[in-house]
Design an enzyme around this catalytic site. Structure first.
Site: not given
Ligand code: G3I
Ligand code: 9MR
Length: 676
Positions: A555, A176, A546, A498
């Site tokens: 992530e 993120d 994955d 991720h």
């Protein structure tokens, strides 16, 4: 009969590659331990052969069958540490097949270590990543963070709701785009600790960032990118905002496309103390570079002391996002890093401030430093970071600190990890305690390795170093998933982490060169909180998939990469014959996009194709992640039109490289991952 023998001989040399043989996919040190784990085989013969066939250099037999409840597998081990001659080999197991090729050589993890540290550069916010440093993963900058709003939860009379602040730079936390102080603290602390233990090696360790070649080690330069952001997160009263965040997670877009409003939110005790500890440690280190970093040590020290004072006056302000959202708008739905127990944060800050200032008042303020109970650090439990710092400076400790007791406590834990090498089926510390497999479990394996390295540094005992290498072996392939968990490092690596910047690159219509290298996936997590389909198993050691949607196992995060850097660089430092990296020359060269390269040549040359609009001088070069030339395939005039150039890759260490094409009308670059 002769024909049959010939066929047998041939088939023996071309055994099919299998994922049933798990081993470090990068390789081993000539005088280091070498272990492979084989799933579902009998007590059969094993041979070590040169890659591509040839006579076995070693033969043996698989060890006894053992069952690992964490993976539900029955496995057998083989120890081929007697293979010491440098080369590229495979493990062949009768009736099972051949492993991925691996190398035996000095400095075998140097490239992996570089990639791991370089990944922090790729996490930088508020800056373009030019091709000179980012190669095919170049991007325009996003998140300038010069117009950040004070959220209602953080408002004061001096900075009311909606006040505009500037807090640029820093690393994206993970997949993120938010920046969290709590997680920044442990990440910076883990990197800076590596410098404090290994200043010589780290000073010579360059990774091809814009600051390379300046008077400050790259690792410190990189950490300062985040430290300078952290400084801007301190309110005028000394307290520190918990995070700089959007209200909700952004979409699957590149940084410059993720433009939602960013806020600083509520100050908290954990963030403020993690900040105090980090700034105190950074201040101590900045005094090593008074000319290159004028005034910085003083600024960091003042910031640390102001934060400490705030935390003493506000000793239990928890960041509780549910409570915050009940009281304030807009609601904040990004990562919480909530933690309600602050004793460990007080200890860490006190230990760093004690070391930096020499004042015993920090120790007495927390009722004396603990003398035992040393475990592994994580974002919510940071006392160990302070313990590591005390131990790194044990020669300078006053009699008021019982460094010997802390050392004994750390060594007792390290001894358990060493015991795991013989007592567990995979021969690795990971999984020794059932809680090891959770969200970000790979950071547990990495932190076990860091603790072992510290034990080695304290005692010089080779067993600790070999166990640290086993932890790295786990991360690079000797595990129940068969993955090397580090992008671009090894043969079977995460392709769909991720990670929004990598994800956004898959949307690039021109090409996709694989995810940004050097990032470690979170790893097996039986919690499977993402609810993704496709987990191969719910067993703890195999709960990894994955796929992009698996943020609970796939992530990446800075607090997982930091111990990987410490472990990989630390092992290289411990085994370095010269006291420095094998290749320490910095350098990087500007380029643009646009050519094709045959993917992953297992052996033989890579094929580089391109088209020239006009005739002229052309260079085709292979460079490493530092931008250093390692091969030159062409240098001279070429006619207009299509060209195919062979680029010899034989003899290069496995790892991520970049092919650079220079032409009179422009330049281009593409990634080339060498696996062996
Ligand atoms: O503390 C409890 C423990 O008592 C219990 O036995 C155990 C059993 O599940 O859970 C422990 O809590 C876990 C907690 O981490 C502390 O380790 C939670 O289950 C687990 O869900 C939680 O995961 C965290 C996750 O965010 C969700 O909050 C991860 O540690 C943390 O690394 C991760 O961090 C995210 C950021 O929020 C946002 N950015 C990405 C980053 C990485 O995924
Ligand atoms: O992408 C987010 C990741 O960085 C976080 O670690 C994770 C847990 O907080 O959440 C991810 O965002 C997901 C959100 O929580 C739920 N909807 C799907 C999002 C991922 O695409």
């Amino acid at each position: 009969m002769r024909t049959l023998l010939l066929v047998l001989a041939l088939s023996a040399s071309v055994a099919a590659q299998t994922e049933a043989i798990r081993l470090n996919q990068v390789g081993f040190y000539p005088d280091g331990p070498k272990v492979a784990v084989v799933v579902g085989a009998g007590e059969v013969a094993v041979s070590i052969r040169p890659e591509g066939g040839g006579d076995a250099v070693w033969t043996g037999t698989l060890g006894p069958a053992r069952t690992w409840s964490a993976s539900g597998e029955t496995v057998r081990r083989v120890d081929f540490s007697d293979v010491t001659a440098p080369g590229t080999y495979v493990v062949e197991v009768d009736g099972v097949g051949a492993s991925y090729p691996f190398e035996v050589r000095e400095a075998v993890h140097e490239q992996a270590a570089r990639a791991a540290l370089k990944s922090f550069y790729f996490q930088r916010a508020s800056t373009d990543l030019p091709e000179a440093f980012a190669g095919p993963w170049a991007r325009v900058g996003g998140h300038p963070d010069t117009q950040v709003l004070v959220h209602a939860s953080a408002a004061t009379a001096e900075r009311p709701t909606g006040t505009v602040l500037s807090a640029p730079k820093g690393w994206y936390d993970a997949g993120d785009y938010n920046k969290y102080i709590v997680n920044s603290g442990i990440s910076v602390g883990t990197l800076l600790s590596l410098y404090e233990w290994e200043p010589g090696y780290v000073t010579a360790f360059e990774v091809g960032i814009p600051e390379s070649g300046d008077a400050v080690p790259d690792l410190i330069d990189e950490a300062l990118w985040n430290v300078r952001w952290m400084l801007a997160m301190q309110d005028t009263d000394g307290g520190v905002y918990h995070k700089l965040t959007t209200a909700n997670f952004e979409g699957e877009v590149a940084p410059d496309q993720a433009t939602a409003t960013r806020y600083v939110v509520q100050k908290g005790t954990a963030a403020t103390l993690d900040f105090a500890a980090t700034m105190a440690q950074a201040s101590r280190i900045a005094t090593d570079f008074p000319d290159a970093l004028p005034g910085l040590a003083d600024s960091l020290r003042t910031a640390a002391l102001d934060a400490w004072t705030w935390a003493r006056a506000n000793p239990s302000v928890r960041y509780d996002q549910g409570a915050l959202n009940a009281a304030f708008d807009p609601n904040i739905n990004t990562g919480e890093y909530g933690d309600g127990s602050f004793a460990d944060e007080f200890d860490w800050a006190a230990m760093e401030l004690y070391l930096t200032t020499g004042a015993d008042s920090f120790r007495t303020a927390v009722g004396g430093f603990p003398t035992g109970g040393v475990g592994l650090p994580y974002w919510g439990g940071v006392r160990e970071l302070g313990v590591h710092s005390l131990l790194a400076h044990r020669a300078d400790l006053g009699p008021e600190v019982n460094g010997a007791a802390l050392e004994q406590s750390l060594l007792a834990m390290a001894d358990r990890f060493v015991g795991a090498l013989s007592s567990t089926p995979y021969g690795v510390p990971m999984g020794i305690d059932s809680w090891n497999f959770g969200w970000g479990s790979n950071s547990v394996a990495a932190n076990q390795g860091v603790a072992l390295l510290i034990a080695h540094r304290l005692t010089g005992d080779r067993d600790y170093l070999d166990a640290a290498i086993a932890s790295l072996d786990y991360l690079l392939g000797r595990n129940a998933t068969g993955y090397s968990f580090v992008t671009g490092v090894g043969d079977k690596t995460p392709q769909n982490p991720h990670h929004r910047p990598s994800r956004a690159l898959t949307r690039n219509p021109r090409f996709y060169d694989g995810p940004i290298p050097g990032l470690i996936a979170g790893g097996p997590n039986p919690g499977q909180q993402d609810g993704c389909a496709g987990y191969p198993s719910s067993l703890p050691a195999r709960s990894y998939t994955d796929v992009w949607c698996s943020y609970a196992s796939n992530e990446v995060a800075i607090n997982w990469n930091a111990p990987l850097v410490h472990l990989a660089v630390g092992i290289e430092a411990a085994l370095s014959a010269t006291g420095g990296p094998v290749d320490a020359e910095p350098g990087a060269e500007a380029v643009d996009l646009g050519l094709s390269v045959s993917p992953n040549p297992a052996a033989g040359p890579a094929t580089v194709r391109f088209r020239l609009d006009e005739a002229g001088d052309v260079t085709v070069r292979l460079v490493d992640l530092l931008g250093r030339e390692v091969r030159r395939a062409h240098n001279g005039p070429l006619a207009a039109g299509p060209h195919t150039v062979a680029l010899a890759a034989a003899g290069l260490p496995a790892g991520v490289y970049v092919v650079h094409l220079g032409t009179p009308t422009g330049a281009a670059s593409r990634a080339l991952t060498l696996v062996r």
